[in-house]
Design an enzyme around this catalytic site. Structure first.
Site, PDB file in Angstrom:
ATOM      1  N   GLU A   1       8.188  -1.856   2.129  1.00 43.71           N
ATOM      2  CA  GLU A   1       9.883  -1.644   2.104  1.00 43.71           C
ATOM      3  C   GLU A   1       9.905  -0.778   3.243  1.00 43.71           C
ATOM      4  OE1 GLU A   1      13.027   0.244  -1.167  1.00 43.71           O
ATOM      5  OE2 GLU A   1      14.103  -0.824   0.315  1.00 43.71           O
TER       6      GLU A   1
ATOM      7  N   ASN B   1      15.940  -7.641  -6.566  1.00 46.53           N
ATOM      8  CA  ASN B   1      15.562  -6.788  -6.664  1.00 46.53           C
ATOM      9  C   ASN B   1      15.846  -5.475  -8.233  1.00 46.53           C
ATOM     10  OD1 ASN B   1      13.361  -4.481  -6.665  1.00 46.53           O
ATOM     11  ND2 ASN B   1      15.560  -3.592  -5.322  1.00 46.53           N
ATOM     12  N   GLU B   2      15.129  -5.509  -9.179  1.00 44.67           N
ATOM     13  CA  GLU B   2      16.102  -4.806 -10.155  1.00 44.67           C
ATOM     14  C   GLU B   2      17.456  -5.045 -10.530  1.00 44.67           C
ATOM     15  OE1 GLU B   2      15.269  -0.618  -8.915  1.00 44.67           O
ATOM     16  OE2 GLU B   2      13.051  -0.351  -8.662  1.00 44.67           O
TER      17      GLU B   2
ATOM     18  N   CYS C   1      15.470  -1.608  -2.480  1.00 41.80           N
ATOM     19  CA  CYS C   1      16.126  -1.702  -2.554  1.00 41.80           C
ATOM     20  C   CYS C   1      17.648  -1.623  -1.152  1.00 41.80           C
ATOM     21  CB  CYS C   1      16.839  -0.217  -2.532  1.00 41.80           C
ATOM     22  SG  CYS C   1      17.190   0.401  -3.933  1.00 41.80           S
TER      23      CYS C   1
HETATM   24  O1  AHR Z   1       9.862   2.815  -3.840  1.00 41.04           O
HETATM   25  C1  AHR Z   1      11.841   2.392  -3.552  1.00 41.04           C
HETATM   26  C2  AHR Z   1      12.143   2.304  -4.220  1.00 41.04           C
HETATM   27  O2  AHR Z   1      12.239   2.269  -6.104  1.00 41.04           O
HETATM   28  C3  AHR Z   1      12.706   0.788  -4.107  1.00 41.04           C
HETATM   29  O3  AHR Z   1      13.508   0.574  -3.398  1.00 41.04           O
HETATM   30  C4  AHR Z   1      13.503   0.191  -5.146  1.00 41.04           C
HETATM   31  O4  AHR Z   1      12.994  -0.795  -6.004  1.00 41.04           O
HETATM   32  C5  AHR Z   1      13.628   1.310  -5.996  1.00 41.04           C
HETATM   33  O5  AHR Z   1      13.835   1.809  -6.928  1.00 41.04           O
END
Ligand code: AHR
Length: 607
Positions: A23, A339-340, A213
């Protein structure tokens, strides 16, 4: 202790189990993996990216110059510096400056425009202004924007380097850039070699990118400076790419964009696994697309991404890939949707993406996700929904204590083998300690044991610049010139470079010992098969008995840790479990407990 192995009871382990989650967090790209040494090369930094940023962040102007936006280089790159004759501009890079090494060569480039020819002279300096390279000069000529480049040879080393550019006539300057020639595999617009090599050494089977995120945050209106991450903003000539606010509080140049991610994945032998937003934000944000026509534009972007990665070189998006230097397909086989995710709108939007992909690209596997938690309502709802949607894989994320990882080794033992498989897309044991790395190693044995249902797993996050920390723990730490591998890195490398094909059923008989790290409770080590304990005793190193329990009054005071599959049972005064247990009465506190070494004496009576 004895271990019994059943050679006839083998379970296949996925051959793509160990991979990477990358990321752009902690300045993983700019000021990290992306080898560009100039910070704010296009004068696009803005307070919208981060409160203290402005269009001259990281620049010092000696003379007269102002940031302007009339007739800029490109609609995605409108700002530039209008410098008067005799002006020198100096860029300080990231961290303490640019890491310059004597004997190395550096590519300097700039876009410039001048009414009459200007001579632009570039030179590398140390923090005190002493030259650490010779000078090199490029001429703008008179007229429209033109890209100019030359090479600077470093004569001395510094980790506080600066790039200085002087103009002898009025000129507009943009995309002022400096790259070491010695990038990973020598690629142009390339990656920092030491970091890329550390990543390659992990021998990853996949690369999930670009977040996290940063994927499911931002604004969906395609205007402004806080746009939701759209892969199309990150491809094509670098001077025509947007810069954008990064969710983690800085400007992301997109110089390291989708083409470069695909190329990097290919270079390190990893399959690419891009994750795209599905018209709804998470991570504490509230934008969402509710209009079907607007959502369709993002669905189309996702289909176009498949074409960019895999389409013929004469297709619309495949031709862009070819023009960027890669006529052959990148061989994309999987895509992550969201994502999540946990918002109601996610469950509304997701099917539009899934159905379009299934129809146009049945060959592409779809990775859904299980929400923001590893337990509770969101998780259950998401898993149920993912089963209904018949996705191929479900991406689970969790960050937890070392004790959680030790005690949840059995997490996947009971997972349904008939439904979607599992992608543990993000996990880490909190704190970058040896102990947390050991707990990850322990946990990975449970993942391997379930290698028939857990197809892929990746530690998170991968990278962190020590001066720009948004999130910890991280796997690899660095500043502008050195990198440090965490203990978790070594665990990942150990497992990924020694991946097994099959796991053989086994049982262990041993006296479990308590973790010296457990605070406020006693842990019983556990293994896959249920064991029965009686007469648990904890003694300090000096022999003092700290605690004992013969379970004659049942299970009072004991709790089963985590959400492991095992069940508590204290019938007939003994205690049977498959999960870590803690005794709430033994809460002497970490300060006291750290003075002791512990031994849990347990008698395995049956089971
Ligand atoms: O890895 C850090 C964050 O953790 C990522 O951006 C997110 O997907 C998770 O909450």
């Amino acid at each position: 202790a004895s271990i019994r192995v059943d050679l006839d009871d083998a379970t296949a382990i996925s051959d793509e189990l160990y991979g990477l989650f990358y990321e752009d967090i902690n300045h993983a790209a700019d000021g990290g993996l992306y080898a560009e040494l100039v910070q704010n090369r296009s004068f696009e930094f803005s307070p919208a990216d981060e409160g203290s940023y402005h269009s001259l962040t990281s620049w010092t102007v000696n003379g007269e110059a102002a940031v302007a936006d009339t007739d800029g280089l490109h609609e995605n790159n409108v700002h530039y510096l209008a410098a008067e004759a005799g002006t020198a501009i100096v860029n300080a890079g990231y961290n303490s400056g640019m890491a310059i090494e004597a004997g190395e060569t550096y590519d300097f480039s700039v876009w410039a425009r001048a009414d009459q020819n200007a001579n632009l002279t570039a030179r590398l300096l140390d923090a005190d202004g002493n030259p650490v390279s010779g000078t090199a000069t490029v001429n703008t000529g008179a007229g429209e924007w033109v890209e100019l480049s030359t090479v600077l040879n470093a004569s001395a080393s510094t980790v506080n380097g600066r790039l200085a550019v002087t103009t002898d006539a009025a000129a507009d300057l943009d995309m002022v850039s400096l790259f070491p020639q010695d990038t990973f595999l020598g690629r142009e617009n390339g990656l920092r070699k030491d970091l890329a090599e550390l990543i390659a050494d992990l021998d990853p089977s996949f690369l999930r990118f670009p977040g996290g995120c940063i994927v499911n945050t931002g604004d969906f209106d395609r205007e402004g400076r806080e746009r939701a991450y759209n892969w199309k903003d990150t491809v094509g000539p670098v001077e025509e790419r947007l810069t954008n606010q990064n969710f983690w509080g800085y400007n992301q140049t997109y110089g390291l964009g989708y083409y470069e991610y695909f190329q990097f994945a290919e270079d390190i032998g990893a399959q690419p696994l891009p994750v795209v937003p599905v018209g709804v934000t998470g991570c504490g944000q509230s934008a969402e697309i509710t209009d079907a026509a607007e959502l369709q534009t993002w669905v189309q972007d996702t289909l176009d991404l498949i074409e960019f990665a895999n389409g013929p070189a004469d297709s619309e998006w495949g031709s862009l890939r070819a023009a960027m230097g890669h006529p052959e397909p990148f061989g994309l086989t999987k895509i992550g949707l969201g994502n999540e995710e946990y918002k109601d709108q996610f469950y509304v939007n997701f099917p539009a993406f899934k159905e379009a992909l299934r129809e146009a690209h049945p060959e592409i596997e779809i990775v859904g996700n299980s929400g923001i938690d590893d337990s509770g309502a969101v998780f259950d709802r998401s898993w149920e929904f993912m089963r209904e949607q018949q996705v191929d894989l479900v991406d689970e994320h969790y960050y937890n204590s070392p004790e959680w990882f030790f005690s949840n080794n059995t997490r996947y033992d009971g997972y349904d083998r008939m439904g979607p498989h599992v992608f543990v897309g993000e996990y880490a044991s909190r704190s970058n300690t040896w102990w947390s790395a050991l707990s990850e190693a322990s946990y990975l044995t449970g993942i391997e044991r379930n290698g028939d249902v857990v197809d892929m797993a990746s530690y998170a996050p991968l990278l962190s610049n020590i001066d720009y920390i948004d999130w910890a723990p991280d796997m690899i730490w660095y500043d502008n010139h050195q990198a440090v591998k965490s203990a978790s890195y070594e665990v990942q490398k150990l497992f990924s470079t020694n991946a097994g094909d099959e796991v053989l059923a086994s049982t262990l008989e041993a006296t479990p010992i308590a973790s010296p790290d457990i605070q406020g409770g006693i842990g019983l080590a556990t293994w896959n098969t249920a064991a029965t304990y009686d007469d648990v005793k904890v003694t300090a190193a000096d022999g003092t008995e700290l605690f004992s329990d013969d379970f004659s009054t049942g299970a009072d005071g004991w709790t089963v840790g985590g959400n492991a599959a095992g069940a508590w049972s204290a019938a007939d005064g003994s205690y049977s479990q498959t999960a870590l247990v803690e005794d709430a009465r033994s809460t002497a506190g970490s300060a006291d407990w750290s003075n002791y070494t512990y031994e849990v004496k347990a008698t395995k009576t049956a089971g």
